[in-house]
Design an enzyme around this catalytic site. Structure first.
Site, mmCIF file in Angstrom:
data_model
loop_
_atom_site.group_PDB
_atom_site.id
_atom_site.type_symbol
_atom_site.label_atom_id
_atom_site.label_comp_id
_atom_site.label_asym_id
_atom_site.label_seq_id
_atom_site.Cartn_x
_atom_site.Cartn_y
_atom_site.Cartn_z
ATOM 1 N N ASP A 137 -26.851 46.480 29.051
ATOM 2 C CA ASP A 137 -27.809 45.796 29.941
ATOM 3 C C ASP A 137 -27.422 46.055 31.393
ATOM 4 O OD1 ASP A 137 -29.252 44.746 27.857
ATOM 5 O OD2 ASP A 137 -28.419 42.721 27.999
ATOM 6 N N GLU A 172 -28.238 56.137 28.156
ATOM 7 C CA GLU A 172 -28.161 54.663 28.150
ATOM 8 C C GLU A 172 -29.448 54.019 27.625
ATOM 9 O OE1 GLU A 172 -25.885 52.688 31.084
ATOM 10 O OE2 GLU A 172 -24.585 54.408 31.385
HETATM 11 N N1 CAA Z 1 -27.239 41.576 24.561
HETATM 12 C C1 CAA Z 1 -26.526 40.895 23.632
HETATM 13 N N2 CAA Z 1 -26.778 40.994 22.298
HETATM 14 C C2 CAA Z 1 -27.777 41.795 21.914
HETATM 15 C C3 CAA Z 1 -28.571 42.521 22.823
HETATM 16 C C4 CAA Z 1 -28.262 42.386 24.204
HETATM 17 N N3 CAA Z 1 -28.951 43.044 25.128
HETATM 18 N N4 CAA Z 1 -29.483 43.239 22.146
HETATM 19 C C5 CAA Z 1 -29.297 42.955 20.839
HETATM 20 N N5 CAA Z 1 -28.280 42.088 20.697
HETATM 21 C C6 CAA Z 1 -27.770 41.493 19.466
HETATM 22 C C7 CAA Z 1 -28.865 40.627 18.822
HETATM 23 O O1 CAA Z 1 -28.840 39.318 19.337
HETATM 24 C C8 CAA Z 1 -28.474 40.700 17.365
HETATM 25 O O2 CAA Z 1 -27.382 39.846 17.154
HETATM 26 P P1 CAA Z 1 -27.438 38.626 16.048
HETATM 27 O O3 CAA Z 1 -27.703 39.263 14.728
HETATM 28 O O4 CAA Z 1 -26.101 37.996 16.164
HETATM 29 O O5 CAA Z 1 -28.573 37.747 16.486
HETATM 30 C C9 CAA Z 1 -27.939 42.096 17.225
HETATM 31 O O6 CAA Z 1 -27.519 42.529 18.524
HETATM 32 C C10 CAA Z 1 -28.909 43.063 16.629
HETATM 33 O O7 CAA Z 1 -30.068 43.052 17.433
HETATM 34 P P2 CAA Z 1 -31.356 43.907 17.035
HETATM 35 O O8 CAA Z 1 -31.757 43.534 15.623
HETATM 36 O O9 CAA Z 1 -32.346 43.767 18.115
HETATM 37 O O10 CAA Z 1 -30.718 45.382 17.008
HETATM 38 P P3 CAA Z 1 -31.317 46.753 16.506
HETATM 39 O O11 CAA Z 1 -30.390 47.357 15.559
HETATM 40 O O12 CAA Z 1 -32.746 46.591 16.141
HETATM 41 O O13 CAA Z 1 -31.169 47.679 17.824
HETATM 42 C C11 CAA Z 1 -31.740 48.597 19.906
HETATM 43 C C12 CAA Z 1 -31.644 47.357 19.011
HETATM 44 C C13 CAA Z 1 -32.371 48.072 21.171
HETATM 45 C C14 CAA Z 1 -32.589 49.687 19.337
HETATM 46 C C15 CAA Z 1 -30.316 49.105 20.211
HETATM 47 O O14 CAA Z 1 -29.790 49.724 19.084
HETATM 48 C C16 CAA Z 1 -30.247 50.067 21.399
HETATM 49 O O15 CAA Z 1 -30.192 49.639 22.536
HETATM 50 N N6 CAA Z 1 -30.207 51.394 21.132
HETATM 51 C C17 CAA Z 1 -29.982 52.391 22.180
HETATM 52 C C18 CAA Z 1 -28.535 52.658 22.324
HETATM 53 C C19 CAA Z 1 -28.178 53.269 23.630
HETATM 54 O O16 CAA Z 1 -28.632 52.837 24.691
HETATM 55 N N7 CAA Z 1 -27.302 54.280 23.597
HETATM 56 C C20 CAA Z 1 -26.809 54.909 24.779
HETATM 57 C C21 CAA Z 1 -25.319 54.919 24.736
HETATM 58 S S1 CAA Z 1 -24.383 55.123 26.191
HETATM 59 C C22 CAA Z 1 -24.829 56.598 26.927
HETATM 60 O O17 CAA Z 1 -25.935 56.962 26.939
HETATM 61 C C23 CAA Z 1 -23.897 57.546 27.611
HETATM 62 C C24 CAA Z 1 -22.612 57.109 28.141
HETATM 63 O O18 CAA Z 1 -21.685 57.876 28.204
HETATM 64 C C25 CAA Z 1 -22.426 55.777 28.664
#
Ligand code: CAA
Length: 397
Positions: free
Chosen positions: A251, A374
């Site tokens: 986030d 991200e």
């Molecule tokens: N903050 C806190 N907790 C969160 C959250 C957040 N923003 N989003 C989800 N959660 C928690 C939920 O509350 C839930 O927890 P509980 O079961 O305890 O209630 C749990 O996580 C699962 O939530 P979802 O069912 O919504 O999760 P999902 O499996 O459907 O996935 C998604 C959600 C948004 C698709 C997520 O997987 C996602 O963001 N995917 C993209 C990943 C990403 O951004 N990757 C980039 C990596 S870093 C990079 O790019 C390069 C680098 O070098 C840094």
């Protein structure tokens, strides 16, 4: 760059704004005098901006939001995004390293680490002596990190890690890496844990280094774990907290990508303004043509809208409010905006936009990944729509 932003409480706003503007102006001067000088060269040679990052550490830019007792500046998120945009204005490769260091690595350790972990890992990160990386993505698990296959198996007083991570920013240049791995396959996202692993740990090595379209001075690599033994005290948070840690810190990371987007967009916009004022065709400066003036108005409006979304998400974080939706909105809008702006800036340069004598082709290439890393634009739309649809305040059916 713009200085207005929404903060509740006029008294507080005025006082804070002065401090924030001072940080912005200090970083702007450093960025344009130092970082900009070698940005084009770095893009060519792919040289990691090590010495600039060290200087940025000395200026307090590598652990901006870290508390002073761990070597940081205790700055607010607004100050952080102002500073990050200024660095991105000159060199997007340097900015992405700063962003991952602050938004994801320091943020994860500061929020979820024990006192011992903070004392051990934060000061060298905040000083810029050590670069941090965050290893979540894998060859078969990008948008869906729950599908990762790296494992951490308990063994006596520690864990043994096995698996490959992919597209890791600063994978080669980092000394401290936060790695996620499955500790219990049956528990879905609650079976993922996070570990701090340092370079030199036996069984941990850098794999392929990617050759990229943009951000060429920032290394993006595979990280390989083969029977890599990590003591239990290196686990960040409780067992099973890894996914929550990643999502929480992403986030903040997404606000950082919005800030990078705004910095690069502003640089492309300023370059376009300079070019159209000087370029003469049909006997006059091309900035006199209405078709071009309207384009400029639309570009400026686009950048300002993104900036306000970024400030909104950052100020919500500073007030301790839940900002997941606004961070995704800022990332989505700003990363798509910068792709529109850099394409338009290149077009306004005509043939000169396509050659390396002008910086705009670098801005265009650097911006391309912002809608991808991200969390892709598509994932931001999933996050935003999921949060809207589950919000009880929104009338259902
Ligand atoms: N903050 C806190 N907790 C969160 C959250 C957040 N923003 N989003 C989800 N959660 C928690 C939920 O509350 C839930 O927890 P509980 O079961 O305890 O209630 C749990 O996580 C699962 O939530 P979802 O069912 O919504 O999760 P999902 O499996 O459907 O996935 C998604 C959600 C948004 C698709 C997520 O997987 C996602 O963001 N995917 C993209 C990943 C990403 O951004 N990757 C980039 C990596 S870093 C990079 O790019 C390069 C680098 O070098 C840094």
């Amino acid at each position: 760059m713009g200085s207005g932003f929404p903060v509740k409480g006029a008294q507080l706003l005025y006082k804070l704004a002065n401090e924030q503007l001072m940080i912005q102006s200090m970083v702007r001067e450093f960025s344009r005098k130092v970082v900009a000088q070698t940005a084009a060269e770095r893009d060519k040679t792919k040289a990691f901006p090590k010495s600039n990052l060290k200087k940025m550490g000395e200026l307090g830019l590598m652990g901006m939001m870290v508390p002073p007792e761990y070597g940081g500046q205790d700055a607010d998120t607004i100050s952080y995004v102002l500073a990050l945009s200024e660095i991105a204005y000159s060199c997007a490769s340097t900015a992405v390293v700063m962003s991952v260091q602050n938004s994801i690595v320091c943020e994860s350790i500061n929020r979820f680490g024990t006192r011992d972990q903070k004392e051990k890992y934060l000061p060298p990160l905040a000083s810029g002596e050590v670069i941090g990386a965050f290893a979540l993505t894998e060859p078969e698990a990008g948008s869906d990190p729950v599908g990762q296959s790296t494992t951490a198996v308990r063994d006596g007083e520690g864990y043994v890690l096995n698996g490959d991570k992919r597209f890791i920013t600063s994978g080669q240049s980092s000394g401290t890496v936060i790695v996620t791995a499955k500790t219990d396959e049956s528990k879905h996202h609650k079976g993922i844990s996070a570990f701090v692993v340092t370079k030199g740990t036996p069984g941990f090595k850098v794999g392929n280094v990617e050759d990229k379209l943009g951000l060429r001075a920032s290394d993006t690599t595979d990280l390989i774990f083969e029977d890599c033994r990590v003591p239990s005290e290196n686990r960040l948070g409780a067992e099973g907290d890894g996914f929550k840690i990643a999502m929480t810190c992403l986030d903040c990371g997404r606000i950082g990508i919005a800030a990078q987007s705004i910095g690069v967009a502003q640089a492309a916009f300023d370059a376009a303004i300079k070019y159209i004022k000087n370029r003469k065709q049909f006997g006059q400066s091309i900035s006199k043509f209405q078709g071009i003036r309207w384009k400029i108005a639309d570009m400026a409006t686009d950048i300002e809208a993104a900036r306000q979304l970024m400030f909104l998400a950052a100020s919500m974080k500073d007030r301790g409010e839940k900002f997941t939706t606004q961070a995704s909105m800022a990332k989505l809008f700003a990363s798509e905006m910068v792709n529109r702006i850099t394409a338009s800036a290149l077009q306004l340069h005509g043939g000169y936009g396509f050659i390396k004598d002008y910086p705009v082709e670098r801005f265009y290439r650097d911006a391309r990944v912002f809608t991808i890393y991200e969390g892709t634009s598509e994932i931001q739309r999933v996050v935003i729509s999921n949060n809207i649809l589950k919000d009880k305040r929104v009338p259902q059916g």
